[in-house]
Design an enzyme around this catalytic site. Structure first.
Site, PDB file in Angstrom:
ATOM      1  N   HIS A   1     -16.734  55.570  32.007  1.00 32.79           N
ATOM      2  CA  HIS A   1     -17.395  54.758  32.914  1.00 32.79           C
ATOM      3  C   HIS A   1     -18.534  55.727  33.574  1.00 32.79           C
ATOM      4  O   HIS A   1     -18.711  57.000  33.433  1.00 32.79           O
ATOM      5  CB  HIS A   1     -16.409  54.483  33.942  1.00 32.79           C
ATOM      6  CG  HIS A   1     -17.066  53.327  34.920  1.00 32.79           C
ATOM      7  ND1 HIS A   1     -17.802  53.683  36.071  1.00 32.79           N
ATOM      8  CD2 HIS A   1     -16.892  51.802  34.893  1.00 32.79           C
ATOM      9  CE1 HIS A   1     -18.080  52.419  36.570  1.00 32.79           C
ATOM     10  NE2 HIS A   1     -17.543  51.457  35.594  1.00 32.79           N
TER      11      HIS A   1
ATOM     12  N   ASP B   1     -10.115  60.339  36.161  1.00 34.80           N
ATOM     13  CA  ASP B   1     -10.782  59.135  36.942  1.00 34.80           C
ATOM     14  C   ASP B   1      -9.413  58.051  36.645  1.00 34.80           C
ATOM     15  O   ASP B   1      -9.279  57.847  35.605  1.00 34.80           O
ATOM     16  CB  ASP B   1     -11.891  58.658  36.404  1.00 34.80           C
ATOM     17  CG  ASP B   1     -12.529  57.415  36.807  1.00 34.80           C
ATOM     18  OD1 ASP B   1     -11.690  56.644  37.796  1.00 34.80           O
ATOM     19  OD2 ASP B   1     -13.509  56.803  36.501  1.00 34.80           O
TER      20      ASP B   1
ATOM     21  N   GLN C   1      -8.842  52.795  36.886  1.00 34.88           N
ATOM     22  CA  GLN C   1      -8.092  51.748  36.019  1.00 34.88           C
ATOM     23  C   GLN C   1      -6.793  52.065  35.959  1.00 34.88           C
ATOM     24  O   GLN C   1      -5.987  51.156  35.086  1.00 34.88           O
ATOM     25  CB  GLN C   1      -8.774  51.661  34.721  1.00 34.88           C
ATOM     26  CG  GLN C   1     -10.427  51.380  34.589  1.00 34.88           C
ATOM     27  CD  GLN C   1     -10.782  49.969  35.391  1.00 34.88           C
ATOM     28  OE1 GLN C   1      -9.835  49.067  35.480  1.00 34.88           O
ATOM     29  NE2 GLN C   1     -11.690  49.658  36.033  1.00 34.88           N
TER      30      GLN C   1
ATOM     31  N   LYS D   1      -9.625  48.106  43.629  1.00 29.85           N
ATOM     32  CA  LYS D   1      -9.153  47.857  42.209  1.00 29.85           C
ATOM     33  C   LYS D   1      -7.715  47.877  42.104  1.00 29.85           C
ATOM     34  O   LYS D   1      -6.949  47.511  41.043  1.00 29.85           O
ATOM     35  CB  LYS D   1      -9.780  48.807  41.119  1.00 29.85           C
ATOM     36  CG  LYS D   1     -11.210  48.672  40.804  1.00 29.85           C
ATOM     37  CD  LYS D   1     -11.879  49.696  39.875  1.00 29.85           C
ATOM     38  CE  LYS D   1     -13.328  49.150  39.764  1.00 29.85           C
ATOM     39  NZ  LYS D   1     -14.047  49.805  38.914  1.00 29.85           N
TER      40      LYS D   1
ATOM     41  N   CYS E   1     -20.519  49.038  32.556  1.00 31.21           N
ATOM     42  CA  CYS E   1     -20.825  50.242  32.918  1.00 31.21           C
ATOM     43  C   CYS E   1     -20.507  51.312  32.117  1.00 31.21           C
ATOM     44  O   CYS E   1     -20.000  52.581  32.682  1.00 31.21           O
ATOM     45  CB  CYS E   1     -20.522  50.438  34.429  1.00 31.21           C
ATOM     46  SG  CYS E   1     -21.366  49.272  35.749  1.00 31.21           S
TER      47      CYS E   1
END
Length: 389
Positions: free
Chosen positions: A106, A183, A186, A209, A347
């Protein structure tokens, strides 16, 4: 209702809808507890400070960090990545050093490192993605050199849904003494994450999220790095002693929390994490996988549908195209049918370029989606194909 039709919300990778528990927590804070923290000795300030620090302990328990002071609250995952790039990077990365990313990052886990590389004269190396949407992880060993200073990788792809083999990456990196940043934006809404078991050096995620409020996020970092890294921003609770000649900095984690923090956001995030813990993340993952499998089978019954990302291990994300129909045109029809999907490059432009397409349509699933909603989505896909194909 959207366009006089019951809303189906399949844009959960962008942000999730909020459970009542989270909204109620925000309302309660602003109606009954609103106060700045760490500064007052009066009742409200003391109560708000205690609630804020208890939330830090809740986050620590949620991701199984070793200490509460390894939890830094940020505005989101993006700020957490920028923080590490501009603090770890400022201290440890120099001209000619190397930063390893992947092709599926991303922009938030690409641009901050790119900016750092430009500032320092460092080099970005990129792990490629294969046609199935999996990292070509066998190439990683050959990419690591004695100039590699960090590997920054998404835990789960927001476009392909791929769950990356982070244990293997971390093992390879740690064998060479290289820290790893993950990261987890998600991953956290769908998987159990355990910092002791994963053993990464940095991890981040966003509140919005994972069913929490916008404007709040978490950076986890091992204590040794947080101690060594310089502050990111100045002012507020991050100071110890200030004179015009010199400033000394607060202890962890306050050294990295400049200014008035988002107290309501932190308390809302705590409520969101408790919400999904009560539902059991393993059950959530199994249910979402049932939805994913059903939707995938039904979509592939249509010959003109092409799905991007068929990794062996993935979450409930399906990015696809219908024949030669442009994703924006398809998205407009879905919207008129009451279905919220994401269209475009998500993105992640380098990844879209990798597949040589103008963009994709993305359906990203969450725990409140149903099989009946997927049936409506499949019927809508057939209608899009009839109208534009």
């Amino acid at each position: 209702m959207v366009h006089d039709k019951p809303l189906i919300y399949f844009d959960n990778a962008a942000t999730t809808q909020k459970p009542r528990e989270v909204i109620d927590r925000l309302v309660t804070y602003y109606k009954k507890e609103n106060c700045n923290i760490h500064r007052g000795v009066h009742y409200l300030s003391t109560q708000a400070t205690e609630a804020y620090e208890n939330a830090r302990k809740s986050v620590k328990d949620f991701i199984h960090a070793a200490h509460p002071h390894e939890i830094v609250f940020t505005k989101g995952a993006t700020e957490a990545i920028n923080l590490v790039a501009q603090t770890f990077g400022r201290k440890y990365i120099h001209s000619g050093d190397e930063i390893i990313l992947s092709q599926m990052e991303h922009h938030s886990n690409l641009v901050p490192w790119q900016m750092l590389a430009e500032q320092k004269g460092a080099i970005l190396k990129v792990i490629p993605v294969d046609d199935q949407g999996e990292l070509e992880i066998n190439m990683l060993r050959g990419m690591i050199t004695d100039r590699t200073k960090i590997i920054a990788l998404t835990h789960v792809s927001n476009v392909l849904g791929t769950i990356n083999p982070v244990h293997r990456v971390i093992s390879l990196a740690h064998d060479q003494g290289i820290p790893v940043f993950l990261d987890g934006a998600q991953a956290v809404p769908h998987l159990t994450v355990d910092m002791q078991e994963i053993d990464c050096d940095f991890y981040c995620f966003s509140g919005h999220k994972v069913y929490g409020p916008m404007g709040i996020g978490v950076l986890y970092a091992k204590e040794k790095y947080l101690e060594e890294m310089p502050p990111y921003q100045g002012g507020g609770e991050m100071v110890d002693q200030v004179t015009f000649q010199k400033t000394t900095y607060n202890k962890l984690p306050y050294k990295f929390e400049a200014g008035t923090p988002n107290v309501a956001g932190v308390l809302g995030l705590e409520a969101a994490l408790k919400y999904i813990q009560d539902l059991d993340l393993k059950k959530i993952h199994a249910y979402e996988h049932e939805l994913l499998d059903y939707a995938t089978v039904e979509l592939l019954k249509m010959e003109s549908v092409r799905i991007f990302g068929n990794a062996e291990n993935k979450i409930g994300v399906i990015s696809f195209l219908i024949g030669k129909i442009h994703p924006y045109d398809a998205g407009t029809i879905y919207d008129k049918l009451g279905i919220a999907l994401r269209t475009g490059h998500h993105c992640a432009q380098p990844l879209i370029d990798r597949f040589n397409v103008p963009g994709m349509v993305r359906a990203s699933l969450a725990l409140y989606n149903t099989l009946e909603e997927i049936d409506r989505f499949i019927e809508a896909t057939k209608q899009v194909r009839r109208m534009l194909g």
